[in-house]
Design a protein around this motif. Structure first.
Motif, PDB file in Angstrom:
ATOM      1  N   GLU A  31       0.815  -1.217   0.000  1.00  0.00           N
ATOM      2  CA  GLU A  31       0.000   0.000   0.000  1.00  0.00           C
ATOM      3  C   GLU A  31       0.847   1.265   0.000  1.00  0.00           C
ATOM      4  O   GLU A  31       0.321   2.353  -0.210  1.00  0.00           O
ATOM      5  CB  GLU A  31      -0.969  -0.006   1.178  1.00  0.00           C
ATOM      6  N   GLU A  32       2.161   1.127   0.210  1.00  0.00           N
ATOM      7  CA  GLU A  32       3.069   2.273   0.125  1.00  0.00           C
ATOM      8  C   GLU A  32       3.303   2.667  -1.331  1.00  0.00           C
ATOM      9  O   GLU A  32       3.837   3.727  -1.615  1.00  0.00           O
ATOM     10  CB  GLU A  32       4.400   1.954   0.798  1.00  0.00           C
ATOM     11  N   TYR A  33       2.938   1.779  -2.257  1.00  0.00           N
ATOM     12  CA  TYR A  33       3.105   2.006  -3.686  1.00  0.00           C
ATOM     13  C   TYR A  33       1.757   2.305  -4.329  1.00  0.00           C
ATOM     14  O   TYR A  33       0.707   1.981  -3.777  1.00  0.00           O
ATOM     15  CB  TYR A  33       3.715   0.767  -4.364  1.00  0.00           C
ATOM     16  N   ASP A  34       1.806   2.852  -5.505  1.00  0.00           N
ATOM     17  CA  ASP A  34       0.606   3.057  -6.306  1.00  0.00           C
ATOM     18  C   ASP A  34       0.045   1.688  -6.686  1.00  0.00           C
ATOM     19  O   ASP A  34       0.802   0.789  -7.054  1.00  0.00           O
ATOM     20  CB  ASP A  34       1.017   3.864  -7.547  1.00  0.00           C
ATOM     21  N   VAL A  35      -1.266   1.507  -6.601  1.00  0.00           N
ATOM     22  CA  VAL A  35      -1.873   0.216  -6.916  1.00  0.00           C
ATOM     23  C   VAL A  35      -1.553  -0.200  -8.352  1.00  0.00           C
ATOM     24  O   VAL A  35      -1.383  -1.387  -8.645  1.00  0.00           O
ATOM     25  CB  VAL A  35      -3.394   0.217  -6.643  1.00  0.00           C
ATOM     26  N   LYS A  36      -1.423   0.769  -9.243  1.00  0.00           N
ATOM     27  CA  LYS A  36      -1.115   0.464 -10.636  1.00  0.00           C
ATOM     28  C   LYS A  36       0.266  -0.191 -10.778  1.00  0.00           C
ATOM     29  O   LYS A  36       0.451  -1.111 -11.570  1.00  0.00           O
ATOM     30  CB  LYS A  36      -1.188   1.741 -11.483  1.00  0.00           C
ATOM     31  N   SER A  37       1.236   0.249  -9.988  1.00  0.00           N
ATOM     32  CA  SER A  37       2.579  -0.346 -10.060  1.00  0.00           C
ATOM     33  C   SER A  37       2.567  -1.779  -9.529  1.00  0.00           C
ATOM     34  O   SER A  37       3.255  -2.656 -10.051  1.00  0.00           O
ATOM     35  CB  SER A  37       3.601   0.499  -9.303  1.00  0.00           C
ATOM     36  N   ARG A  38       1.779  -2.042  -8.498  1.00  0.00           N
ATOM     37  CA  ARG A  38       1.657  -3.393  -7.940  1.00  0.00           C
ATOM     38  C   ARG A  38       0.930  -4.300  -8.934  1.00  0.00           C
ATOM     39  O   ARG A  38       1.275  -5.465  -9.105  1.00  0.00           O
ATOM     40  CB  ARG A  38       0.919  -3.375  -6.604  1.00  0.00           C
ATOM     41  N   GLU A  39      -0.090  -3.744  -9.574  1.00  0.00           N
ATOM     42  CA  GLU A  39      -0.838  -4.475 -10.600  1.00  0.00           C
ATOM     43  C   GLU A  39       0.095  -4.916 -11.728  1.00  0.00           C
ATOM     44  O   GLU A  39       0.091  -6.077 -12.148  1.00  0.00           O
ATOM     45  CB  GLU A  39      -1.941  -3.574 -11.147  1.00  0.00           C
ATOM     46  N   LYS A  40       0.907  -3.990 -12.204  1.00  0.00           N
ATOM     47  CA  LYS A  40       1.826  -4.289 -13.307  1.00  0.00           C
ATOM     48  C   LYS A  40       2.806  -5.393 -12.916  1.00  0.00           C
ATOM     49  O   LYS A  40       3.054  -6.323 -13.682  1.00  0.00           O
ATOM     50  CB  LYS A  40       2.568  -3.026 -13.727  1.00  0.00           C
ATOM     51  N   LYS A  41       3.356  -5.292 -11.718  1.00  0.00           N
ATOM     52  CA  LYS A  41       4.319  -6.285 -11.234  1.00  0.00           C
ATOM     53  C   LYS A  41       3.667  -7.674 -11.157  1.00  0.00           C
ATOM     54  O   LYS A  41       4.239  -8.673 -11.598  1.00  0.00           O
ATOM     55  CB  LYS A  41       4.829  -5.851  -9.861  1.00  0.00           C
ATOM     56  N   LEU A  42       2.461  -7.732 -10.597  1.00  0.00           N
ATOM     57  CA  LEU A  42       1.742  -8.995 -10.468  1.00  0.00           C
ATOM     58  C   LEU A  42       1.408  -9.578 -11.838  1.00  0.00           C
ATOM     59  O   LEU A  42       1.671 -10.751 -12.103  1.00  0.00           O
ATOM     60  CB  LEU A  42       0.462  -8.792  -9.641  1.00  0.00           C
ATOM     61  N   VAL A  43       0.845  -8.771 -12.700  1.00  0.00           N
ATOM     62  CA  VAL A  43       0.437  -9.240 -14.025  1.00  0.00           C
ATOM     63  C   VAL A  43       1.640  -9.726 -14.825  1.00  0.00           C
ATOM     64  O   VAL A  43       1.582 -10.780 -15.481  1.00  0.00           O
ATOM     65  CB  VAL A  43      -0.357  -8.154 -14.776  1.00  0.00           C
ATOM     66  N   ASN A  44       2.743  -9.001 -14.782  1.00  0.00           N
ATOM     67  CA  ASN A  44       3.940  -9.441 -15.506  1.00  0.00           C
ATOM     68  C   ASN A  44       4.412 -10.807 -15.021  1.00  0.00           C
ATOM     69  O   ASN A  44       4.794 -11.661 -15.821  1.00  0.00           O
ATOM     70  CB  ASN A  44       5.068  -8.411 -15.386  1.00  0.00           C
ATOM     71  N   HIS A  45       4.373 -11.021 -13.711  1.00  0.00           N
ATOM     72  CA  HIS A  45       4.780 -12.312 -13.150  1.00  0.00           C
ATOM     73  C   HIS A  45       3.820 -13.421 -13.597  1.00  0.00           C
ATOM     74  O   HIS A  45       4.252 -14.514 -13.978  1.00  0.00           O
ATOM     75  CB  HIS A  45       4.839 -12.228 -11.626  1.00  0.00           C
ATOM     76  N   LEU A  46       2.525 -13.143 -13.564  1.00  0.00           N
ATOM     77  CA  LEU A  46       1.546 -14.153 -13.948  1.00  0.00           C
ATOM     78  C   LEU A  46       1.634 -14.484 -15.434  1.00  0.00           C
ATOM     79  O   LEU A  46       1.536 -15.652 -15.828  1.00  0.00           O
ATOM     80  CB  LEU A  46       0.134 -13.692 -13.580  1.00  0.00           C
ATOM     81  N   LYS A  47       1.852 -13.481 -16.267  1.00  0.00           N
ATOM     82  CA  LYS A  47       2.013 -13.724 -17.710  1.00  0.00           C
ATOM     83  C   LYS A  47       3.263 -14.564 -17.976  1.00  0.00           C
ATOM     84  O   LYS A  47       3.237 -15.486 -18.794  1.00  0.00           O
ATOM     85  CB  LYS A  47       2.110 -12.405 -18.472  1.00  0.00           C
ATOM     86  N   TRP A  48       4.353 -14.252 -17.293  1.00  0.00           N
ATOM     87  CA  TRP A  48       5.591 -15.009 -17.448  1.00  0.00           C
ATOM     88  C   TRP A  48       5.361 -16.478 -17.082  1.00  0.00           C
ATOM     89  O   TRP A  48       5.755 -17.388 -17.813  1.00  0.00           O
ATOM     90  CB  TRP A  48       6.697 -14.399 -16.578  1.00  0.00           C
ATOM     91  N   THR A  49       4.697 -16.690 -15.947  1.00  0.00           N
ATOM     92  CA  THR A  49       4.418 -18.044 -15.485  1.00  0.00           C
ATOM     93  C   THR A  49       3.511 -18.779 -16.481  1.00  0.00           C
ATOM     94  O   THR A  49       3.741 -19.951 -16.787  1.00  0.00           O
ATOM     95  CB  THR A  49       3.756 -18.018 -14.094  1.00  0.00           C
ATOM     96  N   ALA A  50       2.497 -18.090 -16.979  1.00  0.00           N
ATOM     97  CA  ALA A  50       1.586 -18.700 -17.948  1.00  0.00           C
ATOM     98  C   ALA A  50       2.332 -19.092 -19.226  1.00  0.00           C
ATOM     99  O   ALA A  50       2.127 -20.192 -19.757  1.00  0.00           O
ATOM    100  CB  ALA A  50       0.439 -17.742 -18.256  1.00  0.00           C
ATOM    101  N   ARG A  51       3.206 -18.210 -19.712  1.00  0.00           N
ATOM    102  CA  ARG A  51       3.992 -18.531 -20.914  1.00  0.00           C
ATOM    103  C   ARG A  51       4.872 -19.751 -20.687  1.00  0.00           C
ATOM    104  O   ARG A  51       4.986 -20.621 -21.553  1.00  0.00           O
ATOM    105  CB  ARG A  51       4.855 -17.334 -21.325  1.00  0.00           C
ATOM    106  N   LYS A  52       5.510 -19.824 -19.531  1.00  0.00           N
ATOM    107  CA  LYS A  52       6.390 -20.951 -19.220  1.00  0.00           C
ATOM    108  C   LYS A  52       5.632 -22.277 -19.173  1.00  0.00           C
ATOM    109  O   LYS A  52       6.208 -23.341 -19.372  1.00  0.00           O
ATOM    110  CB  LYS A  52       7.117 -20.741 -17.887  1.00  0.00           C
ATOM    111  N   ASN A  53       4.331 -22.200 -18.898  1.00  0.00           N
ATOM    112  CA  ASN A  53       3.505 -23.402 -18.821  1.00  0.00           C
ATOM    113  C   ASN A  53       2.553 -23.533 -20.008  1.00  0.00           C
ATOM    114  O   ASN A  53       1.636 -24.356 -19.976  1.00  0.00           O
ATOM    115  CB  ASN A  53       2.719 -23.403 -17.500  1.00  0.00           C
ATOM    116  N   ASP A  54       2.766 -22.706 -21.042  1.00  0.00           N
ATOM    117  CA  ASP A  54       1.950 -22.735 -22.259  1.00  0.00           C
ATOM    118  C   ASP A  54       0.461 -22.745 -21.922  1.00  0.00           C
ATOM    119  O   ASP A  54      -0.288 -23.641 -22.307  1.00  0.00           O
ATOM    120  CB  ASP A  54       2.327 -23.952 -23.103  1.00  0.00           C
ATOM    121  N   CYS A  55       0.054 -21.723 -21.181  1.00  0.00           N
ATOM    122  CA  CYS A  55      -1.295 -21.671 -20.618  1.00  0.00           C
ATOM    123  C   CYS A  55      -1.891 -20.272 -20.803  1.00  0.00           C
ATOM    124  O   CYS A  55      -1.188 -19.273 -20.676  1.00  0.00           O
ATOM    125  CB  CYS A  55      -1.204 -22.018 -19.136  1.00  0.00           C
ATOM    126  N   LYS A  56      -3.198 -20.196 -21.080  1.00  0.00           N
ATOM    127  CA  LYS A  56      -3.866 -18.908 -21.265  1.00  0.00           C
ATOM    128  C   LYS A  56      -4.992 -18.677 -20.250  1.00  0.00           C
ATOM    129  O   LYS A  56      -5.796 -17.774 -20.413  1.00  0.00           O
ATOM    130  CB  LYS A  56      -4.447 -18.809 -22.686  1.00  0.00           C
TER     131      LYS A  56
END
Length: 137
Positions: A47-72
């Protein structure tokens, strides 16, 4: 933020106990196949950060994980058991909603488990490299 991500052959839930009074009433469960199940704990420090920056960090990690597992398909699950630190309900829910929308805009199928509930879970997960990834974001 702490995140435990699992590639799952099957992930199912049934609402067991409502633990957030203002949560909507939900009685039905759901089952997902061939998905990424993301167990996410948003921490007070986030909560010390902008919610948008936390969103971006989370989404990037989830997309990376999904790509590594060939999953959508990605399931967002609030899991407040990865750390002693907890963000506010409002911040956490906003982050989940924003992350889900961003993932959908990126072509992913998404779902959120019922927010404000303890759930009975059924998980079938294969034991291969990158099927389970833990991270601090």
């Amino acid at each position: 933020m702490k995140v435990l991500v699992m590639y799952v052959d099957e992930f199912g839930y049934t609402p067991a106990q409502k633990n957030l009074e203002e949560a909507e009433d939900i009685t039905e469960g759901a089952v997902f196949k061939d998905s990424i199940a993301a167990f996410i704990q948003v921490e007070a420090e986030d909560e010390e950060y902008d919610v948008k920056s936390r969103e971006k960090k989370l989404v990037n990690h989830l997309k990376w994980t999904a790509r590594k597992n060939d999953c959508k398909k990605i399931i967002l699950h609030s899991f407040a058991h990865l750390s002693d630190s907890k963000a506010s309900v409002e911040f956490t829910k906003e982050l989940f909603d924003r992350a889900e929308k961003r993932l959908q805009n990126g072509g992913y199928e998404t779902a959120q488990t019922p927010f404000g509930y303890f759930l009975d879970l059924n998980i079938k997960a294969p034991g291969h490299s990158l099927a389970r990834i833990w991270a601090t974001l």
